[in-house]
Design an enzyme around this catalytic site. Structure first.
Site, PDB file in Angstrom:
ATOM      1  CG  LEU A 181      -1.869   1.208   1.343  1.00  0.00           C
ATOM      2  CD1 LEU A 181      -2.740   1.379   0.107  1.00  0.00           C
ATOM      3  CD2 LEU A 181      -2.728   1.070   2.594  1.00  0.00           C
ATOM      4  CG  HIS A 182       2.833   2.626  -3.092  1.00  0.00           C
ATOM      5  ND1 HIS A 182       2.500   1.336  -3.461  1.00  0.00           N
ATOM      6  CD2 HIS A 182       3.173   3.255  -4.265  1.00  0.00           C
ATOM      7  CE1 HIS A 182       2.631   1.181  -4.769  1.00  0.00           C
ATOM      8  NE2 HIS A 182       3.017   2.341  -5.299  1.00  0.00           N
ATOM      9  CD1 TRP A 183      -2.154   6.385  -0.575  1.00  0.00           C
ATOM     10  CD2 TRP A 183      -2.945   7.814  -2.123  1.00  0.00           C
ATOM     11  NE1 TRP A 183      -3.517   6.297  -0.579  1.00  0.00           N
ATOM     12  CE2 TRP A 183      -4.034   7.165  -1.509  1.00  0.00           C
ATOM     13  CE3 TRP A 183      -3.199   8.765  -3.120  1.00  0.00           C
ATOM     14  CZ2 TRP A 183      -5.361   7.418  -1.856  1.00  0.00           C
ATOM     15  CZ3 TRP A 183      -4.512   9.023  -3.466  1.00  0.00           C
ATOM     16  CH2 TRP A 183      -5.584   8.349  -2.844  1.00  0.00           C
TER      17      TRP A 183
END
Length: 338
Positions: A181-183
């Site tokens: 999970l990453h932005w």
């Protein structure tokens, strides 16, 4: 595992949020200063795979003002993306993931100092201060957006006093390169059409982006009474796409009412349902991920850069979004109104 004591923590409060900012006249906030300075320090420490060198930049002729940048190092030197074959692909602890970052790569903690929520460099930068927002990093969640991660990213955008800070998300099968999970967070100091383009009504809270090659959905902070309501309604749209295994890209940008305005008094979140990435051919030498849907193109080949046209770009954007937009639109409206 890195010790929490090795990573500084950035503390903030809602009083630090900037709901309006000015074009090219910003007095950078503490968050902007810390982010940019620590990013430069990481660059000096040679934590990146290459030094950012955008060799040339231009807007394509036409009504959409697509921004095209020649950045061959990104294509040549970046880590090989993870093979993504399913929207339900589970986290893989054996390959690269964000628990394996070095201390040089993590800039600062944005949580409670336990290195679970952090901002880290993107070691293959697209633009200035290109970073990764890693929320609940130590839980080893796959690249499936959570409402918590969306809320955290909105908070970071509002901590900035710059009109040019943008945040992006690529889902699985929509060119996410790491299944953890990453932005993405980066500064793009170019005025872009989607900061002010006219939208069409859809539901009371959701708008349609239809006068543009990449058809999609948009939510505006000004439509809501609180940040929490803004986040919750946005996540409702995303969760619909997730539950139906529809690949999607999400872009967050400051926005203004008219092209001539100097004051950015809104935030827009664009959401595109799109063809899965494993089924798309890279026909004109760019990867049609979230930045490209927004109108920002990183080109690896000088010949392509010199000869790319608005029509070619428009055809690709339309091809990857049009069908899924039409298939999703009515069902999503029924879901939201129910």
């Amino acid at each position: 595992m890195l010790s929490p004591k090795q990573i500084p923590t950035f503390f903030y409060d809602t009083k630090d949020f900037n709901t309006t900012v000015k074009l090219y006249k910003e007095k950078e906030s503490l968050f902007d200063n810390v982010l940019q300075q620590m990013w430069k320090q990481a660059q000096e420490a040679k934590a990146f795979r290459y030094i950012l060198n955008i060799r040339s930049s231009k807007s394509l002729k036409g009504k959409y003002k697509f921004l095209v940048q020649l950045n061959p190092e990104r294509a040549q030197s970046r880590r090989t993306p993870e093979s993504i074959t399913s929207m339900q692909q589970s986290f893989n602890s054996i390959g690269f993931n964000f628990t394996k970052l070095t201390q040089q790569e993590i800039l600062f903690d944005i949580g409670n100092s336990n290195t679970n929520d952090v901002i880290a460099i993107n070691d293959s930068p697209l633009e200035q201060s290109h970073c990764l927002v890693l929320t609940e990093r130590l839980k080893c969640l796959p690249q499936i957006m959570t409402e918590y991660s969306l809320y955290k990213v909105i908070e970071l955008c509002l901590l900035s006093n710059s009109w040019s800070l943008r945040a992006t998300f690529n889902s699985l099968c929509a060119h996410a390169s790491v299944n953890h999970l990453h932005w993405h967070l980066y500064y793009l100091r170019h005025e872009m059409l989607l900061e002010y383009i006219d939208l069409s009504s859809f539901t009371s809270d959701v708008h349609l982006l239809i006068n543009y090659p990449a058809k999609g959905f948009c939510l505006k902070l000004s439509s809501f009474k609180s940040i929490q309501n803004f986040v919750s309604q946005t996540f409702l749209v995303v969760s619909y796409l997730q539950s139906h295994q529809i690949a999607h890209n999400v872009y967050i940008t400051r926005a203004k009412s008219r092209p001539s305005d100097d004051l950015y008094n809104d935030v827009r979140i664009y959401i595109w349902a799109r063809k899965p990435s494993f089924g798309i051919k890279d026909t004109i030498a760019f990867i049609p991920a979230v930045c490209e849907l927004f109108g920002h193109f990183s080109i690896k080949d000088e010949n392509v850069y010199n000869n790319l046209t608005e029509d070619e770009v428009s055809n690709v954007l339309n091809d990857i979004t049009h069908e899924d937009f039409l298939l999703t639109k009515d069902k999503l409206k029924h879901f939201l109104e129910k």
